[in-house]
Write a protein that holds these residues in place. Structure first.
Motif: not given
Length: 73
Positions: A34-37, A39-43, A54-56, A61-71
């Motif tokens: 509710d707090e961290h994930v 707000p970034e999802l389409r409900w 499930v696709r959302e 996950l894909d976008e968060s992993a890519a963002r972490t790798l870039e950071e």
């Protein structure tokens, strides 16, 4: 002879999850979702029910992993 109802539904894969199921699928608590994930999802909301596809979750996950790798670089 038609298949019993239970075996037909067992063969179907889930398209959407409730918030509790989504938290369990990600391996986090409902509060964390509710707090961290969340707000970034389409409900999807219908009546008092709330679902996330499930696709959302996979997209997040894909976008968060890519963002972490870039950071990290």
């Amino acid at each position: 002879m038609p298949e019993p109802r239970a075996s037909r539904s067992a063969a179907l894969s889930r398209l959407a999850l409730s918030p509790d199921e989504a938290a369990a699928a990600l391996g986090v608590s409902r509060d964390y979702l509710d707090e961290h994930v969340g707000p970034e999802l389409r409900w999807v909301r219908r009546g008092r029910r709330k679902f996330v596809s499930v696709r959302e979750l996979e997209r997040w996950l894909d976008e968060s992993a890519a963002r972490t790798l870039e950071e990290a670089s």
